[in-house]
Design a protein around this motif. Sequence first.
Motif, PDB file in Angstrom:
ATOM      1  N   LYS A 135       0.655  -1.098   0.034  1.00  0.00           N
ATOM      2  CA  LYS A 135       0.154  -0.110   0.013  1.00  0.00           C
ATOM      3  C   LYS A 135       0.842   1.473  -0.161  1.00  0.00           C
ATOM      4  O   LYS A 135       0.316   2.353  -0.259  1.00  0.00           O
ATOM      5  CB  LYS A 135      -0.764   0.002   1.099  1.00  0.00           C
ATOM      6  CG  LYS A 135      -2.085  -0.820   1.159  1.00  0.00           C
ATOM      7  CD  LYS A 135      -3.111  -0.844   2.386  1.00  0.00           C
ATOM      8  CE  LYS A 135      -4.318  -1.369   1.878  1.00  0.00           C
ATOM      9  NZ  LYS A 135      -4.109  -3.163   1.746  1.00  0.00           N
ATOM     10  N   ARG A 157      -3.364   0.992  -2.624  1.00  0.00           N
ATOM     11  CA  ARG A 157      -3.902   1.962  -1.616  1.00  0.00           C
ATOM     12  C   ARG A 157      -5.120   2.599  -2.032  1.00  0.00           C
ATOM     13  O   ARG A 157      -4.879   3.257  -3.160  1.00  0.00           O
ATOM     14  CB  ARG A 157      -2.840   3.050  -1.231  1.00  0.00           C
ATOM     15  CG  ARG A 157      -3.168   3.970  -0.357  1.00  0.00           C
ATOM     16  CD  ARG A 157      -1.841   4.563   0.176  1.00  0.00           C
ATOM     17  NE  ARG A 157      -1.405   5.754  -0.668  1.00  0.00           N
ATOM     18  CZ  ARG A 157      -0.372   5.657  -1.190  1.00  0.00           C
ATOM     19  NH1 ARG A 157       0.310   4.443  -1.299  1.00  0.00           N
ATOM     20  NH2 ARG A 157       0.118   6.762  -2.114  1.00  0.00           N
ATOM     21  N   GLN A 160      -9.191   7.694  -0.011  1.00  0.00           N
ATOM     22  CA  GLN A 160      -9.476   7.635   1.538  1.00  0.00           C
ATOM     23  C   GLN A 160     -11.210   8.098   1.478  1.00  0.00           C
ATOM     24  O   GLN A 160     -11.468   9.116   1.138  1.00  0.00           O
ATOM     25  CB  GLN A 160      -8.709   8.382   2.294  1.00  0.00           C
ATOM     26  CG  GLN A 160      -9.069   8.381   3.737  1.00  0.00           C
ATOM     27  CD  GLN A 160      -8.387   9.241   4.686  1.00  0.00           C
ATOM     28  OE1 GLN A 160      -6.898   9.468   4.163  1.00  0.00           O
ATOM     29  NE2 GLN A 160      -8.687   9.780   5.564  1.00  0.00           N
ATOM     30  N   ASP A 162     -13.535   8.655   3.701  1.00  0.00           N
ATOM     31  CA  ASP A 162     -14.014   9.637   4.781  1.00  0.00           C
ATOM     32  C   ASP A 162     -13.467  10.998   4.414  1.00  0.00           C
ATOM     33  O   ASP A 162     -14.022  11.740   5.024  1.00  0.00           O
ATOM     34  CB  ASP A 162     -13.790   8.857   6.197  1.00  0.00           C
ATOM     35  CG  ASP A 162     -12.308   8.891   6.247  1.00  0.00           C
ATOM     36  OD1 ASP A 162     -11.364   9.115   5.334  1.00  0.00           O
ATOM     37  OD2 ASP A 162     -11.924   9.003   7.325  1.00  0.00           O
ATOM     38  N   ALA A 169      -8.532  12.849  -1.346  1.00  0.00           N
ATOM     39  CA  ALA A 169      -8.420  11.589  -1.293  1.00  0.00           C
ATOM     40  C   ALA A 169      -7.451  11.082  -2.537  1.00  0.00           C
ATOM     41  O   ALA A 169      -6.756  10.208  -2.522  1.00  0.00           O
ATOM     42  CB  ALA A 169      -9.770  10.949  -1.501  1.00  0.00           C
ATOM     43  N   CYS A 173      -3.384   9.207  -2.652  1.00  0.00           N
ATOM     44  CA  CYS A 173      -2.811   7.893  -3.265  1.00  0.00           C
ATOM     45  C   CYS A 173      -2.327   7.937  -4.774  1.00  0.00           C
ATOM     46  O   CYS A 173      -2.012   7.052  -5.183  1.00  0.00           O
ATOM     47  CB  CYS A 173      -3.939   7.208  -3.332  1.00  0.00           C
ATOM     48  SG  CYS A 173      -5.498   7.612  -4.238  1.00  0.00           S
TER      49      CYS A 173
END
Length: 470
Positions: A135, A157, A160, A162, A169, A173
């Motif tokens: 990840k 990965r 995200q 949330d 987000a 990554c």
Amino acid sequence: MKFLKSACLLFSLLAFLSVKSQTDENILKKIYTESLTNGKSYDWLNHLSNQIGSRLSGSLGAEKAVAYTKAELKKLGLDKVWLQPVLVPRWVRGAKEFAFIETAPGKTNKVNICALGGSIATPALGLKAKVVEVKTFEELEALGKENIEGKIVFYNRPMQADLIQTFDAYGGCVNQRYQGAIEASKYGAVGVVVRSMNLRLDDLPHTGSMTYEGVAVENRIPSAAISTNDANLLSTMLQLDSNIKFYFKQSCKQLKDVLSYNVIGQITGSEYPNEYMIVGGHLDSWDLGDGSHDDGAGVVQSMDVLRLLKASGIKPKRSIRVVLFMNEENGLRGGNKYASEAKQKGENHVFALESDAGGFTPRGFSFDCNDASFNQVLSWKPLFKPYLIHYFEKGGSGADVGPLKTETNVLAGLRPDSQRYFDHHHASNDTFDAVNKRELELGAATMTALVYLFDKYGVNPISNNTPIKN
């Protein structure tokens, strides 16, 4: 008597401010009405997406898009329309990619992949090897060469979920896509597979740029994206059996740079013609879909800003340019070329607005500017309230206008609702049918309104140390 004079002065000031505010309200209403009842952005996007299609830098589609948008800008009766030459990279995907997971000889599960932009091809017969899942780059380093050499590195990965700001987000990554092959090659990996940058679970792989910067040609390894559903499948199967193998085949290649163009149109300012305000998006797109959200929407909205100014009877004080940048997706050469030439000519760019976050409902803007200019923007919020535009925050502007940044100018980025954007970003479903006409036209009007206000009131070149008054 003195009190009476003061009261009269106060009344006159309030009346003046009321008339001034009412004038701005009326002009914004005229802009929104024109965009929503007589907008051109949707028709332009229809042609760009459905008659031309994908517009990867250096492709025939990009060449056609340059010719089309230049011709349409000329029809608007602007003071000047021209092309700015720029050399761009030419990467071609080749035949459709193919991949499967092998659990035993002859037992396979087909999965959905696509080559990442800039990747080399696999060997002609494809590449098959065991897989190691990580990840982070730190996990890669911890595993070391003894556990990675000869294998395919699978970066898994996810974005995200949330984080409400989906671009945060994405930013959290995207390094595994862009730099993943560099890091994996340090440990002897033979290939890279990256989880698509997508918050949704689906079967669509999402492409995007990657780099081999600093890696010798003989040490470069092929890099592909895998759909989110298939990334979850691969991860689960690895947990059950770490000896499974992954096979993929892609035939992409990097060709020589080719000549392309930024497309530029201008309304010359009536009072300050040497102060430039620009609005723009990037004309190139990836090749899997037709690039309607990324960034056909930004292109046609920016074009419509100049049309809306003219249709609303606004005669700008400053010179307003639309700039349709080439090669944002895999090089930023268009944005860098425009900024470089502007600097060479000594052009004073006081404001730049970019639309490169999709054609969804506009929510507001992010601003890269000093506090005094931002205070000025906050004072305009009531004008945008009737249109449900509420997001005015300091932050980034856009990749193509970023090189224009100075200590005193204002850079801004249109911020549409981003919750669905990464469902389409760089994927085959970034198509015209995914764009809502009304949302697109609201965005064009919102951009025009901001351009109008900055042109009318100017930019406040005060130090960044000025405190913000909320």
